[in-house]
Design a protein around this motif. Structure first.
Motif, PDB file in Angstrom:
ATOM      1  N   GLU A   1       0.679  -1.207   0.128  1.00 42.39           N
ATOM      2  CA  GLU A   1      -0.006  -0.234   0.000  1.00 42.39           C
ATOM      3  C   GLU A   1       1.048   1.229   0.039  1.00 42.39           C
ATOM      4  N   ILE A   2       2.019   1.225   0.935  1.00 43.01           N
ATOM      5  CA  ILE A   2       2.820   2.496   0.636  1.00 43.01           C
ATOM      6  C   ILE A   2       3.465   2.666  -0.393  1.00 43.01           C
ATOM      7  N   ILE A   3       3.971   1.473  -0.976  1.00 42.18           N
ATOM      8  CA  ILE A   3       4.732   1.542  -2.421  1.00 42.18           C
ATOM      9  C   ILE A   3       3.849   2.131  -3.548  1.00 42.18           C
ATOM     10  N   PHE A   4       2.547   1.395  -3.406  1.00 48.32           N
ATOM     11  CA  PHE A   4       1.572   1.904  -4.389  1.00 48.32           C
ATOM     12  C   PHE A   4       1.301   3.271  -4.251  1.00 48.32           C
ATOM     13  N   GLY A   5       1.327   3.778  -2.895  1.00 54.54           N
ATOM     14  CA  GLY A   5       0.951   5.328  -2.933  1.00 54.54           C
ATOM     15  C   GLY A   5       1.900   6.166  -3.599  1.00 54.54           C
ATOM     16  N   GLY A   6       3.306   5.758  -3.706  1.00 56.24           N
ATOM     17  CA  GLY A   6       4.483   6.349  -4.204  1.00 56.24           C
ATOM     18  C   GLY A   6       4.239   6.363  -5.773  1.00 56.24           C
ATOM     19  N   ALA A   7       3.770   4.980  -6.035  1.00 57.99           N
ATOM     20  CA  ALA A   7       3.808   4.966  -7.603  1.00 57.99           C
ATOM     21  C   ALA A   7       2.892   5.537  -8.216  1.00 57.99           C
ATOM     22  N   ALA A   8       1.693   5.414  -7.615  1.00 59.01           N
ATOM     23  CA  ALA A   8       0.573   6.445  -7.990  1.00 59.01           C
ATOM     24  C   ALA A   8       0.578   7.802  -7.969  1.00 59.01           C
ATOM     25  N   ALA A   9       1.412   8.273  -7.020  1.00 65.10           N
ATOM     26  CA  ALA A   9       1.854   9.954  -7.152  1.00 65.10           C
ATOM     27  C   ALA A   9       2.876  10.279  -8.500  1.00 65.10           C
ATOM     28  N   LEU A  10       3.132   9.266  -8.948  1.00 57.58           N
ATOM     29  CA  LEU A  10       4.180   9.447 -10.310  1.00 57.58           C
ATOM     30  C   LEU A  10       3.489  10.115 -11.459  1.00 57.58           C
ATOM     31  N   SER A  11       2.178   9.612 -11.531  1.00 54.10           N
ATOM     32  CA  SER A  11       1.436  10.432 -12.528  1.00 54.10           C
ATOM     33  C   SER A  11       1.084  11.947 -12.502  1.00 54.10           C
ATOM     34  N   ASP A  12       0.867  12.159 -11.363  1.00 52.21           N
ATOM     35  CA  ASP A  12       0.639  13.629 -10.819  1.00 52.21           C
ATOM     36  C   ASP A  12       2.039  14.265 -11.147  1.00 52.21           C
ATOM     37  N   GLU A  13       2.905  13.691 -10.865  1.00 58.47           N
ATOM     38  CA  GLU A  13       4.497  14.138 -10.713  1.00 58.47           C
ATOM     39  C   GLU A  13       4.796  14.415 -12.404  1.00 58.47           C
ATOM     40  N   LEU A  14       4.574  13.609 -13.030  1.00 57.32           N
ATOM     41  CA  LEU A  14       5.001  13.691 -14.509  1.00 57.32           C
ATOM     42  C   LEU A  14       3.943  15.063 -15.158  1.00 57.32           C
ATOM     43  N   SER A  15       2.753  15.145 -14.793  1.00 56.98           N
ATOM     44  CA  SER A  15       1.941  16.352 -14.975  1.00 56.98           C
ATOM     45  C   SER A  15       2.837  17.582 -14.468  1.00 56.98           C
ATOM     46  N   TRP A  16       3.093  17.513 -13.111  1.00 56.60           N
ATOM     47  CA  TRP A  16       3.652  18.585 -12.554  1.00 56.60           C
ATOM     48  C   TRP A  16       4.891  19.174 -13.211  1.00 56.60           C
ATOM     49  N   PHE A  17       5.807  18.447 -13.807  1.00 53.82           N
ATOM     50  CA  PHE A  17       7.081  18.380 -14.549  1.00 53.82           C
ATOM     51  C   PHE A  17       6.769  19.107 -15.828  1.00 53.82           C
ATOM     52  N   LYS A  18       5.519  18.732 -16.486  1.00 59.19           N
ATOM     53  CA  LYS A  18       5.073  19.367 -17.634  1.00 59.19           C
ATOM     54  C   LYS A  18       4.620  20.868 -17.520  1.00 59.19           C
ATOM     55  N   ASN A  19       3.892  20.981 -16.465  1.00 57.62           N
ATOM     56  CA  ASN A  19       3.471  22.228 -16.277  1.00 57.62           C
ATOM     57  C   ASN A  19       4.347  23.292 -15.802  1.00 57.62           C
ATOM     58  N   GLU A  20       5.396  22.854 -15.129  1.00 56.74           N
ATOM     59  CA  GLU A  20       6.535  23.677 -14.550  1.00 56.74           C
ATOM     60  C   GLU A  20       7.548  23.737 -15.688  1.00 56.74           C
ATOM     61  N   ALA A  21       7.697  22.993 -16.652  1.00 58.57           N
ATOM     62  CA  ALA A  21       8.517  23.079 -17.790  1.00 58.57           C
ATOM     63  C   ALA A  21       8.014  24.196 -18.571  1.00 58.57           C
ATOM     64  N   SER A  22       6.503  24.213 -18.716  1.00 62.29           N
ATOM     65  CA  SER A  22       5.947  25.213 -19.804  1.00 62.29           C
ATOM     66  C   SER A  22       6.120  26.691 -19.237  1.00 62.29           C
ATOM     67  N   LYS A  23       6.025  26.675 -17.709  1.00 57.26           N
ATOM     68  CA  LYS A  23       6.201  27.821 -16.955  1.00 57.26           C
ATOM     69  C   LYS A  23       7.595  28.383 -17.320  1.00 57.26           C
ATOM     70  N   TRP A  24       8.577  27.656 -17.387  1.00 58.69           N
ATOM     71  CA  TRP A  24       9.831  28.030 -17.561  1.00 58.69           C
ATOM     72  C   TRP A  24      10.545  27.950 -18.852  1.00 58.69           C
ATOM     73  N   GLY A  25       9.552  27.844 -19.818  1.00 58.56           N
ATOM     74  CA  GLY A  25      10.093  27.611 -21.167  1.00 58.56           C
ATOM     75  C   GLY A  25      11.024  26.737 -21.438  1.00 58.56           C
TER      76      GLY A  25
END
Ligand SMILES: Cc1ncc(CO)c(N)n1
Length: 221
Positions: free
Chosen positions: A77-101
């Motif tokens: 359950e703990i590891i799955f929590g970490g795994a599941a958060a990576l989808s949001d993390e990849l979106s965060w990277f895309k959003n952050e990258a577009s903010k920084w050009g």
């Protein structure tokens, strides 16, 4: 945590110098004192996006090992929590990258990144056991937690633009999650054979070295 009860804490102390170089790297110190070069930050952002793309199958391989090898249900359950958060993390990277050009499609991994990703891939094979993989997972997450939490605690001068990034890994929930991973690693290590314990310690040291190289790559011109 009592060192006698926590093999991972013993290793943190034993490899203190390396551990400090990974968690108090000049790049992190420059974020904290506000002197960070934004072009270095952008380089880190693009490179880490590539890294996280490789981290996804790594984390899922740890999940699979926990399902097969752990008798404690909450591990999964703990590891799955970490795994599941990576989808949001990849979106965060895309959003952050577009903010920084930063154009994420046009990024080529640097050598330090390629080597770290190859290291991650080596864990996805079945001959790497759960104890060793869980130790690597704990160490990888903890270096980021300890690095970025340092940028938002005490008398920091972290630029406002970088606070979100630092909070992403430096927040106390992520800290709690790292503690849970540490408990998993400790429990496994205590039950492991001497060979596996040695292998887990080597992997801990390797993670620290890869993390230092990753910061070096991000901060160098
Ligand atoms: C290089 C590196 N280490 C650790 C993490 C934490 O997930 C990350 N995103 N990138």
């Amino acid at each position: 945590m009592d060192n006698e009860q926590s093999p991972t804490a013993t290793w943190q102390a034993k490899h203190r110098e390396l551990y400090e170089r990974a968690t108090r790297h000049p790049f992190i110190l420059s974020i904290r004192d506000g002197t960070v070069d934004f072009s270095s930050f952008k380089r880190w952002l693009g490179q880490d996006y590539i890294f996280v793309g490789e981290f996804v199958p790594f984390v899922f391989s740890v999940l699979l090992k926990s399902w097969k090898e752990s008798e404690i249900k909450s591990d999964m359950e703990i590891i799955f929590g970490g795994a599941a958060a990576l989808s949001d993390e990849l979106s965060w990277f895309k959003n952050e990258a577009s903010k920084w050009g930063v154009d994420l499609c046009g990024i080529t991994p640097f050598t330090a990144n390629t080597e770290y990703c190859r290291f991650l891939q080596s864990f996805t094979t079945l001959d790497i056991n759960y104890t060793v993989a869980a130790t690597a997972f704990w160490a990888i997450e903890t270096v980021y937690q300890e690095s970025f939490s340092f940028c938002i605690e005490g008398d920091h001068k972290t630029p406002t633009e970088l606070l979100g990034t630092c909070q992403r890994w430096g927040n106390s929930d992520f800290g709690q999650y790292c503690k849970s991973l540490q408990q998993i690693a400790d429990r496994c290590i205590k039950k492991a054979t001497a060979d596996v314990v040695r292998e887990a310690e080597e992997v801990f040291v390797s993670v620290l070295k890869h993390e230092i190289e990753f910061w070096n790559m991000s901060s160098s011109e």
